[in-house]
Each structure stands twice: as structure tokens, then as C-alpha cells.
Design a protein around this motif. Structure first.
Motif, mmCIF file in Angstrom:
data_model
loop_
_atom_site.group_PDB
_atom_site.id
_atom_site.type_symbol
_atom_site.label_atom_id
_atom_site.label_comp_id
_atom_site.label_asym_id
_atom_site.label_seq_id
_atom_site.Cartn_x
_atom_site.Cartn_y
_atom_site.Cartn_z
ATOM 1 N N PRO A 93 -45.020 5.722 54.938
ATOM 2 C CA PRO A 93 -44.413 7.049 55.133
ATOM 3 C C PRO A 93 -44.029 7.351 56.574
ATOM 4 O O PRO A 93 -43.170 8.215 56.820
ATOM 5 C CB PRO A 93 -45.501 8.006 54.625
ATOM 6 C CG PRO A 93 -46.315 7.192 53.661
ATOM 7 C CD PRO A 93 -46.317 5.799 54.241
ATOM 8 N N ARG A 94 -44.632 6.663 57.544
ATOM 9 C CA ARG A 94 -44.299 6.939 58.950
ATOM 10 C C ARG A 94 -42.832 6.686 59.243
ATOM 11 O O ARG A 94 -42.273 7.250 60.180
ATOM 12 C CB ARG A 94 -45.159 6.084 59.876
ATOM 13 C CG ARG A 94 -46.630 6.434 59.874
ATOM 14 C CD ARG A 94 -47.343 5.734 61.025
ATOM 15 N NE ARG A 94 -47.020 4.315 61.085
ATOM 16 C CZ ARG A 94 -47.059 3.583 62.206
ATOM 17 N NH1 ARG A 94 -47.405 4.146 63.346
ATOM 18 N NH2 ARG A 94 -46.776 2.299 62.181
ATOM 19 N N TYR A 95 -42.185 5.805 58.454
ATOM 20 C CA TYR A 95 -40.763 5.534 58.689
ATOM 21 C C TYR A 95 -39.925 6.805 58.558
ATOM 22 O O TYR A 95 -38.888 6.948 59.210
ATOM 23 C CB TYR A 95 -40.249 4.483 57.711
ATOM 24 C CG TYR A 95 -40.633 3.059 58.053
ATOM 25 C CD1 TYR A 95 -40.740 2.647 59.374
ATOM 26 C CD2 TYR A 95 -40.864 2.123 57.045
ATOM 27 C CE1 TYR A 95 -41.083 1.346 59.687
ATOM 28 C CE2 TYR A 95 -41.208 0.807 57.347
ATOM 29 C CZ TYR A 95 -41.319 0.422 58.670
ATOM 30 O OH TYR A 95 -41.650 -0.866 58.980
ATOM 31 N N ALA A 96 -40.357 7.714 57.706
ATOM 32 C CA ALA A 96 -39.588 8.946 57.494
ATOM 33 C C ALA A 96 -39.568 9.811 58.743
ATOM 34 O O ALA A 96 -38.688 10.671 58.886
ATOM 35 C CB ALA A 96 -40.164 9.714 56.313
ATOM 36 N N THR A 97 -40.513 9.620 59.649
ATOM 37 C CA THR A 97 -40.576 10.444 60.864
ATOM 38 C C THR A 97 -39.601 9.984 61.936
ATOM 39 O O THR A 97 -39.472 10.634 62.971
ATOM 40 C CB THR A 97 -42.005 10.433 61.446
ATOM 41 O OG1 THR A 97 -42.323 9.111 61.931
ATOM 42 C CG2 THR A 97 -43.032 10.827 60.390
ATOM 43 N N LEU A 98 -38.920 8.869 61.710
ATOM 44 C CA LEU A 98 -37.987 8.355 62.715
ATOM 45 C C LEU A 98 -36.918 9.377 63.085
ATOM 46 O O LEU A 98 -36.455 9.417 64.222
ATOM 47 C CB LEU A 98 -37.310 7.078 62.197
ATOM 48 C CG LEU A 98 -38.141 5.800 62.167
ATOM 49 C CD1 LEU A 98 -37.402 4.706 61.410
ATOM 50 C CD2 LEU A 98 -38.446 5.334 63.585
ATOM 51 N N PHE A 99 -36.515 10.197 62.115
ATOM 52 C CA PHE A 99 -35.386 11.097 62.323
ATOM 53 C C PHE A 99 -35.829 12.500 62.734
ATOM 54 O O PHE A 99 -34.996 13.366 62.973
ATOM 55 C CB PHE A 99 -34.547 11.176 61.033
ATOM 56 C CG PHE A 99 -34.172 9.820 60.506
ATOM 57 C CD1 PHE A 99 -33.161 9.085 61.104
ATOM 58 C CD2 PHE A 99 -34.854 9.266 59.434
ATOM 59 C CE1 PHE A 99 -32.829 7.826 60.640
ATOM 60 C CE2 PHE A 99 -34.531 8.009 58.957
ATOM 61 C CZ PHE A 99 -33.511 7.282 59.566
ATOM 62 N N GLU A 100 -37.153 12.701 62.824
ATOM 63 C CA GLU A 100 -37.657 14.004 63.223
ATOM 64 C C GLU A 100 -37.664 14.138 64.744
ATOM 65 O O GLU A 100 -37.507 13.152 65.468
ATOM 66 C CB GLU A 100 -39.080 14.195 62.669
ATOM 67 C CG GLU A 100 -39.141 14.177 61.149
ATOM 68 C CD GLU A 100 -40.567 14.242 60.630
ATOM 69 O OE1 GLU A 100 -41.508 14.257 61.477
ATOM 70 O OE2 GLU A 100 -40.752 14.263 59.396
ATOM 71 N N ALA A 101 -37.864 15.345 65.234
ATOM 72 C CA ALA A 101 -37.922 15.578 66.681
ATOM 73 C C ALA A 101 -39.004 14.703 67.296
ATOM 74 O O ALA A 101 -40.133 14.660 66.811
ATOM 75 C CB ALA A 101 -38.225 17.050 66.957
ATOM 76 N N GLY A 102 -38.651 13.966 68.335
ATOM 77 C CA GLY A 102 -39.585 13.059 68.975
ATOM 78 C C GLY A 102 -39.597 11.678 68.363
ATOM 79 O O GLY A 102 -40.208 10.759 68.907
#
Length: 298
Positions: A93-102
Motif C-alpha cells: 500500500p505504500r506505493y499509493a503514497t507516491l502521489f501524495e504531498a511529500g
């Protein structure tokens, strides 16, 4: 960049024998402290856009060969991209955070990001016709034990076997090919795989082939026995140096232009940081070095 605590050690019964892979060997040659952080401390690292894209492209090219010959087309490969991306995000699931702020890909939409992956997959079809190939194995886990040396293991992207039994080891790279005179690291990885397969099967690979999807280049090498024996000598020397570092506690950082990409700058003495204490038992479980107390030095 913040680095979180290392995970707890697993029970001794669940631990595999200490081993060396080509990527971890390359880490030690690049920077012994980076090797320590990744192998001994096992410090988590935030997801990187380039690494995630590479994982996605590898997954698509692996899955492409599930289709029968004649149906392995650029369009079929492109259609696999969103499917495989969903699989990867579900598994990690961490891959989904690639496009978030930071995140590593903040400011880029998933569609734009997948477009870059689509171009890399498209380049693959300019280098090979997958409809003319029938790989023996894809994402093949290989492993062998050297006498009085480490276990060597890794994952071969693709293994082709010709009708006469000749082996071709194929690896996909989503970056650009190294310039003239800088092929050493890439060829070391392939000779490492060639050595493991030779020891496993008793058959010297005929061809080692690297496909660079970043610029459509192909790097090939035909290994001889002397080259693979020299690779074994180098691997043994690396393992000896790794164990010496573990016994002495001297995991010396090595500054390079790649430091800007390192997730552990905050803990590196080269940037004013202090490495954490090594978890008790980690050296024994992960490197086969048994010390009652380990000095904490860079």
C-alpha cells in the motif's frame, strides 16, 4: 528525510542462512554503511518512484508471457499496466503514497506516471519480439552455496533455453545503458547470476543479456569459465570484507553522487548523523557473525 526504526528480528527458526545477492553486493561496494543499514539494521525506506515503476514494468513483462504466441502485443502489454499497478498497490500500500504531498511523485498524476511506464514497455518491443520466444522461466529464484563461502541468491528476470540446451540469462533495466567504460556494475550482476546458474545446473550460460528500456540499448556478454571463476573470487573477497566490517564495527560511509538519493542521510556521519545501535543478534542472523557486543561505529 526521516527514517523509522528497524523491524524486530524474526525468531531464529524462521531465518534463512546468511546470503549475498548482486544488489546487496553492489551496495557494499558503493557504501559499506548503506549495506549495513539495508542488510543488518534493515531500516525501512520510503517508496521511490523510479523503483516502483521498475517493479511495475517487470511485472508487466513477466505477465505478458502468460499470453499465447501471437497475442503478446504492445497493446496487450499496455492493458496490463493498470491491472498490475493495482496488484502492486494491494501488495504494498505504500506505493499509493507516491502521489501524495511529500511523496516521490507528488505533482504527477497516476495517469502521467503510468504513461512513462507505458513508454518503457513500448521500447521493449523494439528490442525483442516476444512472440518468437518461449522462456523456460520468469522471475526465477536462484540460489547456490559456495564451499566455505556465502549462500548466493537472486532473482533472474528471464531464462531462455535454446533447443540445443544453451542458456541465455536476460535482465530488464528501466534506466539508460551505462556509457562506455562504465558497464562494470551491470556486468558484475549478470556474471553473478551466471555463476549461480553454472553452480546450480552444471551448465555455463551461453549469453548474458541486459535490455535497457530507458534508451533502447542492449548489453550482451558471453561468459567464459575464467570470467565466472573470477566473479566467484570477487564475491568471496566481498563476503570476507563484509564479515570483517561486522567484526570490527567499521561500516565506513563512502560519499558519492548517489548520496543525494539515499534515504538514510540523517543517520550518516558524512551528513552529521549518527548510526543507530545494531539490533542484538542481527549480525549473527543476517551475516553469520557472532559477537557478544558490537561496537557502534560508522
Amino acid at each position: 528525510m526521516t527514517t523509522t526504526a528497524a523491524p524486530d528480528l524474526p525468531p531464529a527458526s524462521a531465518v534463512r542462512p546468511p546470503a549475498l545477492s548482486p544488489s546487496r553486493a553492489s551496495d557494499f561496494m558503493r557504501c559499506p554503511l548503506l549495506f549495513r543499514f539495508r542488510v543488518v539494521d534493515r531500516l525501512p525506506e520510503p517508496p521511490a518512484s523510479a523503483a516502483a515503476r521498475g517493479t511495475l514494468v517487470h511485472a508487466v513483462l513477466e505477465r505478458l508471457y502468460d499470453a499465447p504466441r501471437g497475442e503478446r502485443t504492445p497493446e496487450a502489454a499496455a492493458a496490463l499496466l493498470p491491472v498490475e499497478w493495482e496488484r502492486l498497490v494491494e501488495a504494498e500500500p505504500r506505493y499509493a503514497t507516491l502521489f501524495e504531498a511529500g511523496g516521490d511523485a507528488a505533482g504527477t498524476t497516476p495517469a502521467q506516471w503510468l504513461g512513462r511506464a507505458r513508454r518503457l514497455v513500448g521500447t521493449y518491443f523494439t528490442l525483442e519480439d516476444p512472440n518468437r520466444l518461449e522462456p523456460e522461466s520468469r522471475e526465477l529464484r536462484v540460489e547456490t552455496s559456495l564451499d566455505d563461502g556465502p549462500v548466493l541468491r537472486g532473482i533472474v528476470d528471464r531464462l531462455d533455453v535454446a533447443p540445443d540446451g544453451a542458456l541465455r540469462v536476460v535482465d530488464y533495466k528501466t534506466g539508460r545503458a551505462p556509457g562506455p567504460g562504465f558497464e562494470g556494475s551491470a556486468l558484475f550482476q549478470m556474471r553473478f547470476y551466471g555463476l549461480v546458474l553454472w553452480r546450480q545446473r552444471g551448465e555455463l550460460p551461453r549469453m548474458l543479456q541486459l535490455l535497457y528500456l530507458g534508451d533502447g540499448q542492449v548489453l550482451r556478454a558471453e561468459p567464459g569459465e575464467r570470467e565466472l571463476e573470477a566473479t566467484e573470487t570477487k564475491v568471496r573477497a566481498l563476503w570476507s570484507a563484509i564479515q570483517d566490517a561486522a567484526r570490527s564495527g567499521d561500516w565506513r560511509p563512502r560519499r558519492s553522487r548517489l548520496c543525494g538519493w539515499c534515504a538514510h542521510q540523517a543517520l550518516c556521519p558524512e551528513f552529521g548523523g549518527t548510526p543507530p545501535a545494531i539490533p542484538p543478534g542481527a549480525l549473527r542472523q543476517r551475516l553469520g557473525v557472532d559477537l557478544e557486543e558490537q561496537p557502534v561505529r560508522a
